[in-house]
Design a protein around this motif. Structure first.
Motif, PDB file in Angstrom:
ATOM      1  N   LYS A  77       0.828  -1.198   0.000  1.00  0.00           N
ATOM      2  CA  LYS A  77       0.000   0.000   0.000  1.00  0.00           C
ATOM      3  C   LYS A  77       0.871   1.260   0.000  1.00  0.00           C
ATOM      4  O   LYS A  77       1.774   1.397   0.814  1.00  0.00           O
ATOM      5  N   GLY A  78       0.598   2.149  -0.948  1.00  0.00           N
ATOM      6  CA  GLY A  78       1.367   3.384  -1.058  1.00  0.00           C
ATOM      7  C   GLY A  78       2.420   3.363  -2.138  1.00  0.00           C
ATOM      8  O   GLY A  78       2.888   4.416  -2.578  1.00  0.00           O
ATOM      9  N   SER A  79       2.802   2.155  -2.598  1.00  0.00           N
ATOM     10  CA  SER A  79       3.840   2.091  -3.625  1.00  0.00           C
ATOM     11  C   SER A  79       3.294   2.301  -5.030  1.00  0.00           C
ATOM     12  O   SER A  79       4.043   2.599  -5.954  1.00  0.00           O
ATOM     13  N   VAL A  80       1.986   2.164  -5.217  1.00  0.00           N
ATOM     14  CA  VAL A  80       1.348   2.487  -6.483  1.00  0.00           C
ATOM     15  C   VAL A  80       0.580   3.792  -6.290  1.00  0.00           C
ATOM     16  O   VAL A  80      -0.382   3.852  -5.524  1.00  0.00           O
ATOM     17  N   ALA A  81       1.039   4.836  -6.965  1.00  0.00           N
ATOM     18  CA  ALA A  81       0.463   6.167  -6.767  1.00  0.00           C
ATOM     19  C   ALA A  81      -1.042   6.162  -7.024  1.00  0.00           C
ATOM     20  O   ALA A  81      -1.511   5.640  -8.037  1.00  0.00           O
ATOM     21  N   GLY A  82      -1.784   6.732  -6.080  1.00  0.00           N
ATOM     22  CA  GLY A  82      -3.219   6.881  -6.256  1.00  0.00           C
ATOM     23  C   GLY A  82      -4.044   5.685  -5.848  1.00  0.00           C
ATOM     24  O   GLY A  82      -5.267   5.708  -5.945  1.00  0.00           O
ATOM     25  N   ILE A  83      -3.396   4.602  -5.379  1.00  0.00           N
ATOM     26  CA  ILE A  83      -4.134   3.394  -5.002  1.00  0.00           C
ATOM     27  C   ILE A  83      -3.927   3.150  -3.516  1.00  0.00           C
ATOM     28  O   ILE A  83      -2.803   2.948  -3.055  1.00  0.00           O
ATOM     29  N   ASP A  84      -5.006   3.154  -2.777  1.00  0.00           N
ATOM     30  CA  ASP A  84      -4.951   3.050  -1.326  1.00  0.00           C
ATOM     31  C   ASP A  84      -5.154   1.600  -0.888  1.00  0.00           C
ATOM     32  O   ASP A  84      -6.058   1.279  -0.117  1.00  0.00           O
ATOM     33  N   PRO A 142       4.345 -14.548  -4.780  1.00  0.00           N
ATOM     34  CA  PRO A 142       3.437 -14.049  -3.737  1.00  0.00           C
ATOM     35  C   PRO A 142       4.161 -13.448  -2.540  1.00  0.00           C
ATOM     36  O   PRO A 142       4.013 -13.907  -1.404  1.00  0.00           O
ATOM     37  N   ILE A 143       4.937 -12.413  -2.767  1.00  0.00           N
ATOM     38  CA  ILE A 143       5.589 -11.721  -1.660  1.00  0.00           C
ATOM     39  C   ILE A 143       5.217 -10.240  -1.706  1.00  0.00           C
ATOM     40  O   ILE A 143       5.131  -9.647  -2.775  1.00  0.00           O
ATOM     41  N   LYS A 144       4.967  -9.671  -0.524  1.00  0.00           N
ATOM     42  CA  LYS A 144       4.627  -8.250  -0.434  1.00  0.00           C
ATOM     43  C   LYS A 144       5.892  -7.463  -0.126  1.00  0.00           C
ATOM     44  O   LYS A 144       6.555  -7.715   0.878  1.00  0.00           O
ATOM     45  N   ILE A 145       6.233  -6.518  -1.001  1.00  0.00           N
ATOM     46  CA  ILE A 145       7.484  -5.798  -0.825  1.00  0.00           C
ATOM     47  C   ILE A 145       7.285  -4.291  -0.938  1.00  0.00           C
ATOM     48  O   ILE A 145       6.346  -3.813  -1.572  1.00  0.00           O
ATOM     49  N   THR A 146       8.201  -3.572  -0.314  1.00  0.00           N
ATOM     50  CA  THR A 146       8.223  -2.120  -0.402  1.00  0.00           C
ATOM     51  C   THR A 146       9.015  -1.705  -1.637  1.00  0.00           C
ATOM     52  O   THR A 146       9.663  -2.539  -2.294  1.00  0.00           O
ATOM     53  N   ASP A 147       9.006  -0.435  -1.957  1.00  0.00           N
ATOM     54  CA  ASP A 147       9.800   0.070  -3.080  1.00  0.00           C
ATOM     55  C   ASP A 147      11.281  -0.217  -2.862  1.00  0.00           C
ATOM     56  O   ASP A 147      11.996  -0.574  -3.797  1.00  0.00           O
ATOM     57  N   ALA A 148      11.773  -0.051  -1.619  1.00  0.00           N
ATOM     58  CA  ALA A 148      13.187  -0.286  -1.323  1.00  0.00           C
ATOM     59  C   ALA A 148      13.553  -1.745  -1.555  1.00  0.00           C
ATOM     60  O   ALA A 148      14.612  -2.051  -2.122  1.00  0.00           O
ATOM     61  N   GLU A 149      12.681  -2.661  -1.141  1.00  0.00           N
ATOM     62  CA  GLU A 149      12.951  -4.083  -1.346  1.00  0.00           C
ATOM     63  C   GLU A 149      12.923  -4.425  -2.830  1.00  0.00           C
ATOM     64  O   GLU A 149      13.718  -5.234  -3.308  1.00  0.00           O
ATOM     65  N   THR A 187      21.906  -4.065  -4.448  1.00  0.00           N
ATOM     66  CA  THR A 187      22.590  -4.377  -3.200  1.00  0.00           C
ATOM     67  C   THR A 187      21.605  -4.663  -2.072  1.00  0.00           C
ATOM     68  O   THR A 187      20.467  -4.229  -2.084  1.00  0.00           O
ATOM     69  N   ASN A 188      22.112  -5.426  -1.081  1.00  0.00           N
ATOM     70  CA  ASN A 188      21.373  -5.721   0.152  1.00  0.00           C
ATOM     71  C   ASN A 188      20.061  -6.448  -0.105  1.00  0.00           C
ATOM     72  O   ASN A 188      19.045  -6.172   0.543  1.00  0.00           O
ATOM     73  N   GLU A 189      20.083  -7.390  -1.012  1.00  0.00           N
ATOM     74  CA  GLU A 189      18.882  -8.186  -1.303  1.00  0.00           C
ATOM     75  C   GLU A 189      18.548  -9.074  -0.104  1.00  0.00           C
ATOM     76  O   GLU A 189      19.422  -9.680   0.504  1.00  0.00           O
TER      77      GLU A 189
END
Length: 510
Positions: free
Chosen positions: A246-253, A471-478, A485-487
């Motif tokens: 949630k929040g990583s796709v602009a405009g989608i809550d 099927p993994i939920k990830i943030t933009d950083a991940e 780096t840092n996978e």
């Protein structure tokens, strides 16, 4: 004059009413707002240890057409045999080109078409970080602890082949791409065997070993092997989509689970532009590099036309319900507002890639000296083809951009058309949606276009139902850590991924 103004005003009012009616009645997918946490994560330390050990083995693929050091892949094969004796003892095991691995768990009904799950054992290099341990020291057949590579780079919290388990995460190259998925599939099949579950149809696992460099020796040959056996799969499941937090796709809550039902094609061409060479003290009015610049500007300024394909239209129908009113209005009134919608989509790099064949200028070569005019300048342009555009279409586009210049055009790297689009009204797709609800019940599940390349493209010869989703939920950083780096993969994601695949395997014919 007033009469004309009243007519115009009346038309505008009617249009506004139509737009509003269509916006409020458009069949946007309803979002499951039920408060639920879904399947409760059960930590399995032995499964975590097995993935950690697999990450420690640096199965790096580099170079062209799979010409790299395979010694670590021998080590990896031995590690899998040691880690999963139940699978090796209860499935039909086949090797293709020595390092392509196939496991077949026989079902009770041979008349049913089997299902296939894909992954790959190779990983990209770790960048500037060092690999401190050799493969021989990483795999310990006598059950001694696997050594950890500690922090070796400022960009990695732990070594890229440490397999470190810390902070609720499993660190290392391949944790997400793709050893996490490979081991989760093995864990899922291992659980089926351990629980004495016999599926109705055969379940296959197929692991390539050179996906990162094109998959010509791995997935391509595995798919051809299946074709030679006249196998037809009811579904093929591979990487290519994720659950975007949630929040990583602009405009989608909401969390959004994007399921790749197609992938873009690929065409890279080297364009050699000819001109007059000589000394820079007496330059001609037009140099080769100047001509090349004109062509490049044409390619960037006049790109392939954007379009909303049926697949992307379905994507917007699914996610539109959680978007702003203005966005919903544009999506539901494309008969009127499609130019406006496309204009907005092409302004963003991510959404632009969904609606057009993209153009990327990637390499350029000219003179080797500051005072020498090269008689020939070359540059490389990469196109990622949208389903609906063909390689022929792109070549015609290039011909138009280079018209009037003396050029040579050469195809480089792998050339492929955009994939076929897999249907979403199948049991195999609906089971993905059900499995997502099991682990993330409030996520929006939607078909999507995979913009990168996957091994699954090669399996079109044995199935029309190909779905790309991890099927993994990830943030933009991940997400940025993939190939960077840092996978790492969180333990929660890994446990849920195991449960997800086990859910599909056990429920496919219920």
């Amino acid at each position: 004059m007033k009469k004309i103004l009243f007519i115009i005003l009346g038309i505008l009012i009617i249009l506004a009413i139509i737009v509003l009616i269509k916006t409020f009645t458009y069949p946007f997918k309803k979002i499951n707002s039920t408060v639920s946490t879904g399947w409760k994560v059960v930590r399995d330390d032995s499964a975590i240890h097995r993935l950690s050990g697999g990450i420690k083995i640096p199965t790096v693929s580099t170079g062209e057409l799979g010409n790299f050091d395979y010694s670590t892949f021998d080590t990896f094969k031995e590690y899998l045999k040691k880690s999963y004796p139940l699978i090796y003892g209860n499935t039909e095991y086949i090797e293709i080109n020595k390092y392509g691995l196939i496991f077949r768990l026989k079902g009770s009904n041979p008349s049913l078409d089997p299902i296939l799950f894909l992954s790959h054992s190779d990983v990209v290099p770790p960048g500037d970080a060092d690999i401190k341990d050799s493969a021989e020291n990483i795999f310990r057949p006598d059950d001694q602890p696997l050594p950890a590579v500690l922090k070796v780079s400022e960009d990695w919290d732990f070594g890229p082949f440490s397999g470190a388990v810390a902070n609720g995460r499993i660190y290392g190259r391949g944790a997400i791409d793709m050893k996490g998925m490979l081991f989760s599939l093995l864990e899922s099949m291992n659980n089926l065997i351990k629980n004495k579950h016999i599926p109705q149809r055969d379940i296959y696992l197929a692991f390539g070993f050179d996906e990162e460099v094109g998959g010509q020796k791995g997935a391509d040959q595995i798919a051809r092997y299946f074709k030679s056996k006249n196998l037809k799969f009811d579904a093929v499941y591979d990487e290519g989509g994720l659950i975007l937090q949630k929040g990583s796709v602009a405009g989608i809550d909401s969390d959004v689970a994007v399921i790749g039902c197609a992938e873009k094609g690929f065409l890279s061409v080297k364009i050699k532009v000819k001109g007059l060479g000589g000394h820079s003290s007496m330059p001609p009015t037009e140099t080769a590099i100047g001509k090349a610049a004109v062509i490049m500007q044409r390619l960037e300024n006049d790109q392939m036309k954007p379009m909303i394909t049926p697949l992307i239209n379905e994507f917007f129908t699914n996610i539109g319900g959680s978007m702003s009113f203005i966005n919903r209005m544009a999506i539901s009134n494309q008969w009127l507002l499609k130019p406006v919608l496309l204009s907005q989509l092409t302004k963003n790099n991510s959404t632009n890639a969904l609606v057009r064949t993209t153009t990327a200028l990637t390499m350029m070569k000219g003179s080797d000296a500051p005072n020498v005019l090269s008689p020939e300048v070359e540059f490389v342009v990469n196109f990622r083809l949208l389903p609906g555009n063909s390689v022929k279409d792109v070549k015609n586009h290039i011909a138009k951009a280079t018209k009037g210049f003396d050029v040579e055009i050469e195809e480089i790297d792998n050339v492929k058309e955009a994939s076929a689009v897999s249907p979403t009204n199948t049991k195999s797709f609906k089971l993905i949606e059900a499995a997502i609800r099991e682990i993330y019940p409030t996520a929006i599940a939607t078909p999507y276009l995979t913009v990168g390349a996957t091994d699954s493209y090669k399996y079109q010869i044995v199935s029309r139902n190909i779905y790309r989703f991890m099927p993994i939920k990830i943030t933009d950083a991940e997400k940025q850590s993939i190939h960077s780096t840092n996978e790492y993969i969180s333990i929660e994601n890994y446990m849920k991924m195991i449960h997800y695949f086990e859910f599909i395997m056990t429920n496919y014919d219920k």
